[in-house]
Design a protein around this motif. Structure first.
Motif, PDB file in Angstrom:
ATOM      1  N   PRO A  35     -34.859  -7.023  32.375  1.00 35.32           N
ATOM      2  CA  PRO A  35     -35.572  -7.799  32.763  1.00 35.32           C
ATOM      3  C   PRO A  35     -37.109  -6.930  32.273  1.00 35.32           C
ATOM      4  O   PRO A  35     -38.042  -6.156  32.512  1.00 35.32           O
ATOM      5  N   ILE A  36     -38.047  -8.334  31.772  1.00 32.85           N
ATOM      6  CA  ILE A  36     -39.403  -7.682  30.999  1.00 32.85           C
ATOM      7  C   ILE A  36     -40.006  -9.626  31.584  1.00 32.85           C
ATOM      8  O   ILE A  36     -39.093 -10.245  31.345  1.00 32.85           O
ATOM      9  N   LEU A  37     -41.216  -8.891  32.105  1.00 32.31           N
ATOM     10  CA  LEU A  37     -41.855 -10.522  32.224  1.00 32.31           C
ATOM     11  C   LEU A  37     -44.145 -10.048  31.379  1.00 32.31           C
ATOM     12  O   LEU A  37     -43.865  -8.760  31.381  1.00 32.31           O
ATOM     13  N   LEU A  38     -43.484 -10.508  30.153  1.00 29.58           N
ATOM     14  CA  LEU A  38     -44.796 -10.460  29.092  1.00 29.58           C
ATOM     15  C   LEU A  38     -45.540 -11.689  29.595  1.00 29.58           C
ATOM     16  O   LEU A  38     -45.631 -12.900  29.401  1.00 29.58           O
ATOM     17  N   HIS A  39     -46.809 -11.340  30.113  1.00 31.57           N
ATOM     18  CA  HIS A  39     -47.778 -12.211  29.783  1.00 31.57           C
ATOM     19  C   HIS A  39     -48.908 -12.606  29.622  1.00 31.57           C
ATOM     20  O   HIS A  39     -49.532 -11.923  29.403  1.00 31.57           O
ATOM     21  N   VAL A  40     -49.107 -13.815  29.178  1.00 31.29           N
ATOM     22  CA  VAL A  40     -49.311 -14.300  28.069  1.00 31.29           C
ATOM     23  C   VAL A  40     -50.246 -15.547  28.655  1.00 31.29           C
ATOM     24  O   VAL A  40     -50.249 -16.682  28.900  1.00 31.29           O
ATOM     25  N   VAL A  41     -51.157 -15.019  28.213  1.00 30.59           N
ATOM     26  CA  VAL A  41     -52.851 -16.548  28.433  1.00 30.59           C
ATOM     27  C   VAL A  41     -53.224 -17.117  27.510  1.00 30.59           C
ATOM     28  O   VAL A  41     -53.449 -16.922  26.537  1.00 30.59           O
ATOM     29  N   THR A  42     -52.748 -17.877  27.839  1.00 30.69           N
ATOM     30  CA  THR A  42     -53.507 -19.809  26.739  1.00 30.69           C
ATOM     31  C   THR A  42     -54.404 -20.621  27.798  1.00 30.69           C
ATOM     32  O   THR A  42     -54.626 -21.088  28.823  1.00 30.69           O
ATOM     33  N   GLU A  43     -54.654 -21.214  26.616  1.00 31.84           N
ATOM     34  CA  GLU A  43     -55.786 -22.332  27.154  1.00 31.84           C
ATOM     35  C   GLU A  43     -55.142 -23.479  26.675  1.00 31.84           C
ATOM     36  O   GLU A  43     -55.246 -23.752  24.810  1.00 31.84           O
ATOM     37  N   LYS A  44     -54.593 -24.666  27.300  1.00 34.92           N
ATOM     38  CA  LYS A  44     -54.442 -25.785  26.633  1.00 34.92           C
ATOM     39  C   LYS A  44     -55.615 -26.382  25.248  1.00 34.92           C
ATOM     40  O   LYS A  44     -56.838 -26.605  26.351  1.00 34.92           O
ATOM     41  N   GLY A  45     -55.321 -26.943  24.800  1.00 37.62           N
ATOM     42  CA  GLY A  45     -55.800 -27.704  24.050  1.00 37.62           C
ATOM     43  C   GLY A  45     -56.283 -26.514  22.893  1.00 37.62           C
ATOM     44  O   GLY A  45     -57.619 -27.000  21.504  1.00 37.62           O
ATOM     45  N   HIS A  46     -55.982 -25.097  22.366  1.00 40.24           N
ATOM     46  CA  HIS A  46     -57.031 -24.294  22.216  1.00 40.24           C
ATOM     47  C   HIS A  46     -56.406 -24.508  20.239  1.00 40.24           C
ATOM     48  O   HIS A  46     -55.377 -24.465  19.812  1.00 40.24           O
ATOM     49  N   GLY A  47     -57.689 -25.016  19.318  1.00 41.51           N
ATOM     50  CA  GLY A  47     -57.020 -25.222  17.506  1.00 41.51           C
ATOM     51  C   GLY A  47     -56.905 -27.010  18.000  1.00 41.51           C
ATOM     52  O   GLY A  47     -57.045 -26.979  16.742  1.00 41.51           O
ATOM     53  N   PHE A  48     -56.802 -27.331  18.590  1.00 39.26           N
ATOM     54  CA  PHE A  48     -56.343 -28.899  18.575  1.00 39.26           C
ATOM     55  C   PHE A  48     -58.043 -30.013  19.475  1.00 39.26           C
ATOM     56  O   PHE A  48     -58.594 -29.841  20.300  1.00 39.26           O
ATOM     57  N   ARG A  49     -59.054 -30.094  18.664  1.00 39.10           N
ATOM     58  CA  ARG A  49     -60.370 -30.120  18.778  1.00 39.10           C
ATOM     59  C   ARG A  49     -60.500 -31.617  19.553  1.00 39.10           C
ATOM     60  O   ARG A  49     -61.405 -31.578  21.088  1.00 39.10           O
ATOM     61  N   PRO A  50     -59.232 -32.626  19.618  1.00 35.68           N
ATOM     62  CA  PRO A  50     -59.490 -33.710  20.591  1.00 35.68           C
ATOM     63  C   PRO A  50     -59.571 -33.525  21.918  1.00 35.68           C
ATOM     64  O   PRO A  50     -59.569 -34.105  22.640  1.00 35.68           O
TER      65      PRO A  50
END
Length: 73
Positions: A35-50
């Protein structure tokens, strides 16, 4: 350490908006056994200006009207 104690391989956190880095980690973990846990951090709306300018409108659940709703029939 917590995830390793449960028998998982933990990688991260990594910046999910850095496509090159994300691809590197995906290639790296695809051959790891178990088993693997890949912790990926993102920000909602990143790249979509509205969505970045109005996160409530684009990412919040819809508000219910003042009337009770029937959840079960």
């Amino acid at each position: 350490m917590l995830f390793e104690d449960m028998g998982m391989h933990y990688f991260g956190p990594i910046d999910g908006h850095n496509i090159g880095l994300l691809r590197k980690y995906l290639r790296m973990v695809r051959n790891v056994e178990g088993p693997i846990l890949l912790h990926v951090v993102t920000e909602k709306g990143h790249g979509f200006r509205p969505a970045a300018e109005d996160p409530v409108l684009f990412h919040a659940p819809p508000q219910l009207s003042g009337r009770p709703t029937k959840l079960f029939r």
